[in-house]
Design an enzyme around this catalytic site. Sequence first.
Site, PDB file in Angstrom:
ATOM      1  CB  SER A 174      -0.866   0.021   1.260  1.00 13.71           C
ATOM      2  OG  SER A 174      -1.496   1.282   1.408  1.00 13.71           O
ATOM      3  CE1 TYR A 232      -3.745  -2.589   5.441  1.00 14.63           C
ATOM      4  CE2 TYR A 232      -3.439  -0.226   5.138  1.00 14.63           C
ATOM      5  CZ  TYR A 232      -3.665  -1.485   4.609  1.00 14.63           C
ATOM      6  OH  TYR A 232      -3.781  -1.646   3.245  1.00 14.63           O
TER       7      TYR A 232
HETATM    8  N1  LIG Z   1      -8.831  -0.837  -0.744  1.00 16.72           N
HETATM    9  C1  LIG Z   1      -7.835  -0.017  -0.397  1.00 16.72           C
HETATM   10  O1  LIG Z   1      -8.047   1.196  -0.145  1.00 16.72           O
HETATM   11  C2  LIG Z   1      -6.410  -0.548  -0.374  1.00 16.72           C
HETATM   12  C3  LIG Z   1      -5.361   0.385  -0.518  1.00 16.72           C
HETATM   13  C4  LIG Z   1      -4.047  -0.091  -0.490  1.00 16.72           C
HETATM   14  C5  LIG Z   1      -3.791  -1.437  -0.339  1.00 16.72           C
HETATM   15  N2  LIG Z   1      -4.831  -2.312  -0.190  1.00 16.72           N
HETATM   16  C6  LIG Z   1      -4.495  -3.734  -0.005  1.00 16.72           C
HETATM   17  O2  LIG Z   1      -5.055  -4.474  -1.065  1.00 16.72           O
HETATM   18  C7  LIG Z   1      -5.254  -5.820  -0.659  1.00 16.72           C
HETATM   19  C8  LIG Z   1      -6.648  -6.268  -1.087  1.00 16.72           C
HETATM   20  O3  LIG Z   1      -7.607  -5.506  -0.368  1.00 16.72           O
HETATM   21  P1  LIG Z   1      -8.973  -5.008  -1.012  1.00 16.72           P
HETATM   22  O4  LIG Z   1      -8.931  -3.540  -1.018  1.00 16.72           O
HETATM   23  O5  LIG Z   1      -9.279  -5.735  -2.264  1.00 16.72           O
HETATM   24  O6  LIG Z   1      -9.966  -5.421   0.180  1.00 16.72           O
HETATM   25  P2  LIG Z   1     -11.217  -6.409   0.246  1.00 16.72           P
HETATM   26  O7  LIG Z   1     -12.211  -6.102  -0.821  1.00 16.72           O
HETATM   27  O8  LIG Z   1     -11.671  -6.336   1.680  1.00 16.72           O
HETATM   28  O9  LIG Z   1     -10.574  -7.839  -0.043  1.00 16.72           O
HETATM   29  C9  LIG Z   1      -9.712  -8.444   0.893  1.00 16.72           C
HETATM   30  C10 LIG Z   1      -9.497  -9.897   0.508  1.00 16.72           C
HETATM   31  O10 LIG Z   1      -8.621 -10.485   1.485  1.00 16.72           O
HETATM   32  C11 LIG Z   1      -9.207 -11.681   1.960  1.00 16.72           C
HETATM   33  N3  LIG Z   1      -8.868 -11.922   3.346  1.00 16.72           N
HETATM   34  C12 LIG Z   1      -8.985 -11.071   4.408  1.00 16.72           C
HETATM   35  N4  LIG Z   1      -8.666 -11.707   5.548  1.00 16.72           N
HETATM   36  C13 LIG Z   1      -8.348 -12.987   5.203  1.00 16.72           C
HETATM   37  C14 LIG Z   1      -7.951 -14.139   5.948  1.00 16.72           C
HETATM   38  N5  LIG Z   1      -7.863 -14.121   7.290  1.00 16.72           N
HETATM   39  N6  LIG Z   1      -7.694 -15.295   5.279  1.00 16.72           N
HETATM   40  C15 LIG Z   1      -7.820 -15.341   3.934  1.00 16.72           C
HETATM   41  N7  LIG Z   1      -8.198 -14.289   3.170  1.00 16.72           N
HETATM   42  C16 LIG Z   1      -8.452 -13.131   3.816  1.00 16.72           C
HETATM   43  C17 LIG Z   1     -10.720 -11.465   1.804  1.00 16.72           C
HETATM   44  O11 LIG Z   1     -11.364 -12.722   1.645  1.00 16.72           O
HETATM   45  P3  LIG Z   1     -12.327 -13.447   2.723  1.00 16.72           P
HETATM   46  O12 LIG Z   1     -12.980 -12.375   3.531  1.00 16.72           O
HETATM   47  O13 LIG Z   1     -13.267 -14.233   1.871  1.00 16.72           O
HETATM   48  O14 LIG Z   1     -11.404 -14.310   3.506  1.00 16.72           O
HETATM   49  C18 LIG Z   1     -10.787 -10.687   0.500  1.00 16.72           C
HETATM   50  O15 LIG Z   1     -10.782 -11.568  -0.588  1.00 16.72           O
HETATM   51  C19 LIG Z   1      -5.019  -5.840   0.856  1.00 16.72           C
HETATM   52  O16 LIG Z   1      -3.741  -6.365   1.124  1.00 16.72           O
HETATM   53  C20 LIG Z   1      -5.086  -4.372   1.247  1.00 16.72           C
HETATM   54  O17 LIG Z   1      -4.322  -4.095   2.404  1.00 16.72           O
HETATM   55  C21 LIG Z   1      -6.125  -1.899  -0.222  1.00 16.72           C
END
Ligand SMILES: NC(=O)c1ccc[n+]([C@@H]2O[C@H](COP(=O)([O-])OP(=O)(O)OC[C@H]3O[C@@H](n4cnc5c(N)ncnc54)[C@H](OP(=O)(O)O)[C@@H]3O)[C@@H](O)[C@H]2O)c1
Length: 263
Positions: free
Chosen positions: A142, A155
């Site tokens: 991130s 985080y």
């Molecule tokens: N959205 C943002 O603003 C943002 C910005 C920068 C970086 N990121 C990073 O991008 C990545 C993806 O996030 P996203 O934004 O796509 O969020 P999201 O829509 O909440 O998706 C998160 C994914 O991670 C999985 N996950 C969470 N906890 C888990 C666990 N204990 N075991 C297995 N799978 C798990 C969830 O699947 P289940 O719930 O089905 O397990 C889901 O598929 C993350 O690493 C996040 O930190 C996000």
Amino acid sequence: MASQGHTALVTGASAGIGRELAKLAAQDRRDLVLVARRRDRLEALAAELRAAHGVAVTVIAADLGQARAAQEICAQVEAAGIEVECLMNNAGFGSFGPFVRMERTRQLEMIDVNIRALVELCHLFLPGMLRRKHGHILNVASVAGFVPGPNMATYYASKAFVVSFTEGLATELRGSGVSATASCPGPTATEFGDIAGNKRSELFRRGVAEAAPVARHAYRAMLAGRVVAIPGLMNKVLALSSRFVPRALLRSGVARLNRPRQP
Ligand SMILES: NC(=O)c1ccc[n+]([C@@H]2O[C@H](COP(=O)([O-])OP(=O)(O)OC[C@H]3O[C@@H](n4cnc5c(N)ncnc54)[C@H](OP(=O)(O)O)[C@@H]3O)[C@@H](O)[C@H]2O)c1
């Protein structure tokens, strides 16, 4: 069209950026291993991708917060005779609020998912890639990884680990045929904001990207073997500012972004 037999493993493929990464790999006719906790979502995506692209898709429902999860995923993949060409460590979550008021178990679970599982999966799948002299690792970090994060301290620190770890790894891997890439998105419209509880923060008011272009940027950077990939001008500016702006100013600037939105 038949698949090419190259396999990409995507963690966190049940939603957001991970779901889009899986679609991109399938469009490139890569077979897939989809990992997350919500099996129903993974099965639905698997059916969609098999029908649309003729790729083989394996679903593994796993909680990456559990200590043995990464080893069990690797054992299932090996038992199925699958060689992972692209490892996309995307699963992760955040939580919003003053550190001392947040549940301790949730903070530790965040470290397990965002850091521990990511490191372990890299360690488990790298030897095969190195043997074959070919492979890609994508670690979704991130832009938070470049600055300290008051109100999301654990985080931001977890993502700083991912950036640093990936840079170190990428340098060790030079000349091996295997690459490691840290993707560093900014605020993105996924389920992340609802789960972290920061959707109504100042940060999320200032330009939120869609998951599909963010995933495309990360996926292309991975295939190109870039080490650090930051999508979007504002995120690049923030990352760059971390090199020149005094830390005290950075801390108070991010504290302002990470506060509940004023009505
Ligand atoms: N959205 C943002 O603003 C943002 C910005 C920068 C970086 N990121 C990073 O991008 C990545 C993806 O996030 P996203 O934004 O796509 O969020 P999201 O829509 O909440 O998706 C998160 C994914 O991670 C999985 N996950 C969470 N906890 C888990 C666990 N204990 N075991 C297995 N799978 C798990 C969830 O699947 P289940 O719930 O089905 O397990 C889901 O598929 C993350 O690493 C996040 O930190 C996000």
